[in-house]
Design a protein around this motif. Sequence first.
Motif, PDB file in Angstrom:
ATOM      1  N   TYR A 124      17.998  20.919 -80.215  1.00 36.81           N
ATOM      2  CA  TYR A 124      18.260  19.559 -79.705  1.00 36.81           C
ATOM      3  C   TYR A 124      18.501  18.588 -80.867  1.00 36.81           C
ATOM      4  N   GLU A 125      17.645  18.638 -81.881  1.00 35.80           N
ATOM      5  CA  GLU A 125      17.803  17.723 -83.023  1.00 35.80           C
ATOM      6  C   GLU A 125      19.145  17.934 -83.720  1.00 35.80           C
ATOM      7  N   ALA A 126      19.546  19.200 -83.854  1.00 33.35           N
ATOM      8  CA  ALA A 126      20.846  19.498 -84.474  1.00 33.35           C
ATOM      9  C   ALA A 126      21.989  18.960 -83.618  1.00 33.35           C
ATOM     10  N   ALA A 127      21.859  19.144 -82.290  1.00 34.60           N
ATOM     11  CA  ALA A 127      22.919  18.701 -81.371  1.00 34.60           C
ATOM     12  C   ALA A 127      22.979  17.176 -81.303  1.00 34.60           C
ATOM     13  N   PHE A 128      21.808  16.539 -81.343  1.00 29.79           N
ATOM     14  CA  PHE A 128      21.753  15.069 -81.278  1.00 29.79           C
ATOM     15  C   PHE A 128      22.421  14.475 -82.512  1.00 29.79           C
ATOM     16  N   GLY A 129      22.129  15.049 -83.667  1.00 33.09           N
ATOM     17  CA  GLY A 129      22.683  14.542 -84.920  1.00 33.09           C
ATOM     18  C   GLY A 129      24.198  14.661 -84.978  1.00 33.09           C
ATOM     19  N   SER A 137      30.899  25.654 -66.561  1.00 35.69           N
ATOM     20  CA  SER A 137      31.900  26.273 -65.686  1.00 35.69           C
ATOM     21  C   SER A 137      31.907  25.661 -64.281  1.00 35.69           C
ATOM     22  N   GLU A 138      30.777  25.151 -63.819  1.00 36.92           N
ATOM     23  CA  GLU A 138      30.733  24.554 -62.477  1.00 36.92           C
ATOM     24  C   GLU A 138      30.611  23.032 -62.509  1.00 36.92           C
ATOM     25  N   ARG A 139      29.903  22.491 -63.503  1.00 38.54           N
ATOM     26  CA  ARG A 139      29.645  21.043 -63.521  1.00 38.54           C
ATOM     27  C   ARG A 139      30.629  20.273 -64.399  1.00 38.54           C
ATOM     28  N   GLY A 140      31.537  20.971 -65.107  1.00 39.16           N
ATOM     29  CA  GLY A 140      32.554  20.294 -65.911  1.00 39.16           C
ATOM     30  C   GLY A 140      32.012  19.803 -67.245  1.00 39.16           C
ATOM     31  N   PRO A 141      32.709  18.805 -67.849  1.00 38.24           N
ATOM     32  CA  PRO A 141      32.284  18.294 -69.157  1.00 38.24           C
ATOM     33  C   PRO A 141      30.865  17.736 -69.093  1.00 38.24           C
ATOM     34  N   GLN A 142      30.063  18.051 -70.107  1.00 41.81           N
ATOM     35  CA  GLN A 142      28.653  17.653 -70.131  1.00 41.81           C
ATOM     36  C   GLN A 142      28.334  16.976 -71.449  1.00 41.81           C
ATOM     37  N   THR A 143      27.598  15.874 -71.363  1.00 42.64           N
ATOM     38  CA  THR A 143      27.074  15.245 -72.574  1.00 42.64           C
ATOM     39  C   THR A 143      25.777  15.957 -72.959  1.00 42.64           C
ATOM     40  N   LEU A 144      25.240  15.610 -74.120  1.00 37.88           N
ATOM     41  CA  LEU A 144      23.949  16.191 -74.517  1.00 37.88           C
ATOM     42  C   LEU A 144      22.864  15.802 -73.511  1.00 37.88           C
ATOM     43  N   SER A 145      22.913  14.582 -73.038  1.00 38.47           N
ATOM     44  CA  SER A 145      21.939  14.133 -72.029  1.00 38.47           C
ATOM     45  C   SER A 145      22.012  14.993 -70.769  1.00 38.47           C
ATOM     46  N   ASP A 146      23.234  15.376 -70.364  1.00 36.27           N
ATOM     47  CA  ASP A 146      23.405  16.231 -69.175  1.00 36.27           C
ATOM     48  C   ASP A 146      22.753  17.596 -69.368  1.00 36.27           C
ATOM     49  N   ILE A 147      22.642  18.030 -70.618  1.00 34.53           N
ATOM     50  CA  ILE A 147      22.041  19.331 -70.933  1.00 34.53           C
ATOM     51  C   ILE A 147      20.531  19.194 -71.098  1.00 34.53           C
ATOM     52  N   VAL A 148      20.119  18.090 -71.724  1.00 33.84           N
ATOM     53  CA  VAL A 148      18.695  17.895 -72.031  1.00 33.84           C
ATOM     54  C   VAL A 148      17.881  17.596 -70.770  1.00 33.84           C
TER      55      VAL A 148
END
Length: 168
Positions: A124-129, A137-148
Amino acid sequence: MNTWGVTVYGNPCRECRFDWSISVEAAAALILDVPDRYAKLLEGQDGSARHPDLTWSVGAYVCHVGDNLRIFAERMWSAVEAKQVHIEGYDQDDLASVRKYEYIPLDTALWSLSHAAGMWYEAYEAAFGREATFNHSERGPQTLSDIVQPAVHDAKHHEWDIRRSLAV
Ligand SMILES: [Zn+2]
């Protein structure tokens, strides 16, 4: 706000009361407490307690949350380190079946969860930075928040499942 989470669970979650409007930083920080919270909640237990409405035992929930965090740690790490942003859904019941959650001792599951939470937070820290983004594949483009947020909700929601399983 995470529209997928709000649509599926309501805001706050109808069951565990998770607030989907939480910031990505505050949500991510909650993962660091998960291993201790689960260990305290399950002190003196053997992992076999099961709510009559639920398929999984409390031990199986610990295995699932650890696996989910590990899978999403790999996904965040892949986006940062390999520019591999594609995400496919996985079937949690299939995974439980092939991993044979019921035969993983609770102490082992808690140990594994602790490592998974550490991996998840490092990724997460690496991705946030690096402001990582993803393509589901089903929910489309995702931000980091959408994953976290769904990962944090998963841990909070199953803490609620474990709590009600132990209360029966
Ligand atoms: Zn919930």
